[in-house]
Design an enzyme around this catalytic site. Sequence first.
Site, PDB file in Angstrom:
ATOM      1  N   TYR A 102     -15.025  29.661  -9.251  1.00 15.86           N
ATOM      2  CA  TYR A 102     -15.022  30.053  -7.846  1.00 15.86           C
ATOM      3  C   TYR A 102     -15.635  28.988  -6.951  1.00 15.86           C
ATOM      4  CZ  TYR A 102     -12.917  34.502  -8.739  1.00 15.86           C
ATOM      5  OH  TYR A 102     -12.000  35.469  -9.076  1.00 15.86           O
ATOM      6  N   GLN A 140      -3.494  39.559   1.036  1.00 14.89           N
ATOM      7  CA  GLN A 140      -3.986  39.563  -0.336  1.00 14.89           C
ATOM      8  C   GLN A 140      -4.816  38.318  -0.616  1.00 14.89           C
ATOM      9  OE1 GLN A 140      -0.622  40.832  -3.127  1.00 14.89           O
ATOM     10  NE2 GLN A 140       0.481  40.378  -1.231  1.00 14.89           N
ATOM     11  N   ILE A 142      -7.746  35.398  -0.374  1.00 13.73           N
ATOM     12  CA  ILE A 142      -9.207  35.437  -0.280  1.00 13.73           C
ATOM     13  C   ILE A 142      -9.754  34.155   0.332  1.00 13.73           C
ATOM     14  CG2 ILE A 142      -9.442  37.070  -2.193  1.00 13.73           C
ATOM     15  CD1 ILE A 142     -10.174  34.742  -4.030  1.00 13.73           C
ATOM     16  N   HIS A 158      -8.295  41.991  -0.817  1.00  8.81           N
ATOM     17  CA  HIS A 158      -8.847  41.491  -2.079  1.00  8.81           C
ATOM     18  C   HIS A 158     -10.187  40.795  -1.897  1.00  8.81           C
ATOM     19  CE1 HIS A 158      -4.542  41.412  -3.999  1.00  8.81           C
ATOM     20  NE2 HIS A 158      -5.052  42.625  -3.902  1.00  8.81           N
TER      21      HIS A 158
END
Length: 310
Positions: A102, A140, A142, A158
């Site tokens: 991430y 959807q 991020i 999301h």
Amino acid sequence: MPPLWIIRNRLFSQLYCGLKSPVSTQTKICLTMARPSSNMADFRKCFAKAKHIVVISGAGISAESGVPTFRGAGGYWRKWKAQDLATPQAFARNPSQVWEFYHYRREVVQSTEPNAGHLAIAECQARLHRQGRQVVVITQNIDELHRKAGTKNLLEIHGSLFKTRCTSCGVVAENYKSPICPALSGKGAPDPQTQDAGIPVEKLPRCEEAGCGGLLRPHVVWFGENLDPAILEEVDKELALCDLCLVVGTSSVVYPAAMFAPQVSARGVPVAEFNMETTPATERFRFHFQGPCGTTLPEALAPHETETVS
């Protein structure tokens, strides 16, 4: 009691990727419409009349800004698919590895800009708002590129790369630090030969709430997790109100989002798909425009000749 189809959405509120539609073949046949049109002039007539437009966006629109989709043959980070890392089980097993993944995604997105597709949506929303018309974006994605483009009425179903959630106290907070913590500086390279950093858990992002210090996780919906029921109710409300729906850069295979536009179409509302290719839902829609969203959307959402100047 909530509407029937929000109950149905809740039944499918776990995030799945690449699965075939749970709708039966017989139901698919009933929902199938005539081959969708690519006539922009006809779409523009629908656009000119619409008072409450819903835009459903997916990874395809952000791919044009250089954001990795982690789909298809090249959809790997190191040797892992996103589905291998974006799970509660993966985080419990190896939080360092998941945070590297991430961190890489955050750094990539922070170096990208909204493209012409994002900007066309944001400009259209602001312009129509001045005319008393509504544009709502259900994304959807991020990456917050819609937000960066100036979109205001936005439902990020999301979550966001730039929000964290404490695994101890549950606090959700915005976080745009780069790197998010010192231990992740220079980490997260996607090359398959790169070794995991093996960062001690105490050096990973920690909660800054007084007296907490718990381990933070990305505030995103992972595979196998439920979407926020409150957000799903907001989605349900907007879809029930909309009189025109745009499906932008989405593969229409991730549930429950893949159900949204077909449900709108089943009510007789015009749905226009903007994508690089056809999807499993294409035949259910009135319009399909193939090509980059950054090319098709500016034309589709430009001021119509019937609009009042504001």
